[in-house]
Design a protein around this motif. Structure first.
Motif, short mmCIF file in Angstrom:
data_model
loop_
_atom_site.label_atom_id
_atom_site.label_comp_id
_atom_site.label_asym_id
_atom_site.label_seq_id
_atom_site.Cartn_x
_atom_site.Cartn_y
_atom_site.Cartn_z
N SER A 59 105.32 34.27 -1.02
CA SER A 59 104.69 34.19 -2.35
C SER A 59 103.96 32.87 -2.53
O SER A 59 102.88 32.83 -3.13
CB SER A 59 105.72 34.39 -3.46
OG SER A 59 106.64 33.32 -3.51
N TYR A 62 100.77 33.15 -0.43
CA TYR A 62 99.84 34.06 -1.12
C TYR A 62 99.13 33.33 -2.26
O TYR A 62 97.91 33.38 -2.37
CB TYR A 62 100.60 35.27 -1.64
CG TYR A 62 99.79 36.14 -2.56
CD1 TYR A 62 98.80 36.98 -2.07
CD2 TYR A 62 100.01 36.12 -3.94
CE1 TYR A 62 98.05 37.79 -2.91
CE2 TYR A 62 99.27 36.92 -4.79
CZ TYR A 62 98.29 37.75 -4.27
OH TYR A 62 97.54 38.53 -5.11
N LYS A 65 96.66 30.66 -0.89
CA LYS A 65 95.42 31.24 -0.33
C LYS A 65 94.50 31.77 -1.42
O LYS A 65 93.28 31.60 -1.35
CB LYS A 65 95.75 32.34 0.66
CG LYS A 65 96.27 31.82 1.97
CD LYS A 65 96.50 32.96 2.95
CE LYS A 65 96.88 32.43 4.31
NZ LYS A 65 97.00 33.53 5.28
N GLN A 66 95.06 32.42 -2.42
CA GLN A 66 94.25 32.96 -3.51
C GLN A 66 93.58 31.83 -4.30
O GLN A 66 92.40 31.93 -4.66
CB GLN A 66 95.10 33.83 -4.45
CG GLN A 66 95.62 35.09 -3.81
CD GLN A 66 94.49 35.99 -3.34
OE1 GLN A 66 93.54 36.25 -4.07
NE2 GLN A 66 94.59 36.45 -2.11
#
Length: 125
Positions: A59, A62, A65-66
């Motif tokens: 998480s 994620y 990266k976003q």
């Protein structure tokens, strides 16, 4: 819910308490998705997290990266212990800046702001 969000110095702060495991990740997924939609940097305060597993690591990666793909930064507050050790073993702390506490984060932000102010004032001359 052991999660709090607030804004500090134009940075969204996500404070997590307890364990960042699969159950917690499922619980906070909507919060993470909403952070991605905002237009600010994110500080994940894990100073009260005593355990992190692969779902928790996933998480964090994620979210990182976003945010990065949208030109924003993510930083982490993580004290010594299992979470910090795992971030170090996996070399995540080489990519995502990790701080021991909020004071260290604020000192870094102040130093960055001072450097930017100096750059702008020298350009104006």
């Amino acid at each position: 819910m052991p999660v709090i969000t607030y804004t500090m110095n134009q940075t969204l702060v996500l404070t997590i308490d307890g364990e960042l495991n699969n159950d917690m990740v499922e619980e906070i997924r909507p919060i993470i998705d909403s952070l991605i939609q905002k237009h600010t940097d994110v500080l994940v305060d894990m100073s009260s997290v005593c355990f992190i597993d692969s779902a928790g690591i996933g998480s964090l990666i994620y979210l990182y990266k976003q945010l990065q793909s949208n030109g924003r930064r993510m930083r982490v507050i993580c004290k010594q212990g299992q979470p910090r050790d795992l971030l170090s073993i996996l070399h995540i702390d080489r990519t995502i800046t990790c701080y021991q506490n909020v004071r260290d984060f604020l000192a870094d932000v102040s130093a960055e702001q001072a450097a930017m102010d100096t750059r702008y004032s020298s350009m104006a001359m």
